[in-house]
Design a protein around this motif. Structure first.
Motif: not given
Length: 157
Positions: A113-123
């Motif tokens: 969990x807690x990967x949401x901002x990583x994803x947002x920043x990556x894409x």
């Protein structure tokens, strides 16, 4: 919808603005936020004639889901989602009432969990957090079209 601004010589500038906003209060509204994004991008393509790739459609819905989920999880009261087409991209902005900036954790494939901002920043093409007089605003931009080779174009670090 139109936006107005003053130019350097004091004249009023008007440019077309393609945008939509929605307020969301409950966790069940996360799906409604994704639906708003999907409907908005379909209109951007059908009504305004702007190309929207399948990748952009999916990424915008993913980003909306992650940002609205975080807002609902960490801030009391409603959150506000705004989608706005600007310069070949759709800017996704989520406002919530919590002024504390989000914790951006280092990538860790073992973390659950807690990967949401990583994803947002990556894409996203860009990512910004702005404090407001009440709460904060998080904004990212997703390009509407892919280049002919299928890669996202115009990524800014």
């Amino acid at each position: 919808m139109e936006r107005t601004a003053d130019s350097e010589d004091g004249q009023l500038l008007v440019e077309n603005l393609i945008s939509v906003s929605g307020a969301f209060e409950g966790s069940e509204d996360i799906a409604a936020a994704r639906d708003l994004a999907r409907s908005f991008l379909a209109d951007v393509q059908a009504v305004h004639g702007l190309p929207v790739s399948g990748r952009a459609m999916g990424l915008v819905q993913l980003v909306v889901s992650e940002l609205v989920t975080n807002a609902r999880k960490y801030a009391p009261g409603p959150c506000l989602l705004t989608l706005e087409v600007s310069g070949g991209a759709v800017e996704v902005t989520v406002w919530d009432s919590n002024p504390t900036p989000p914790a951006i954790l280092a990538p860790d494939p073992r973390r659950i969990g807690q990967h949401g901002l990583e994803i947002v920043m990556a894409v996203g093409q860009s990512f910004a957090v702005h404090r407001e007089p009440l709460g904060k605003r998080i904004t990212t931009a997703i390009l509407l079209a892919d280049d002919p080779g299928g890669d996202l174009t115009g990524r800014r670090s």
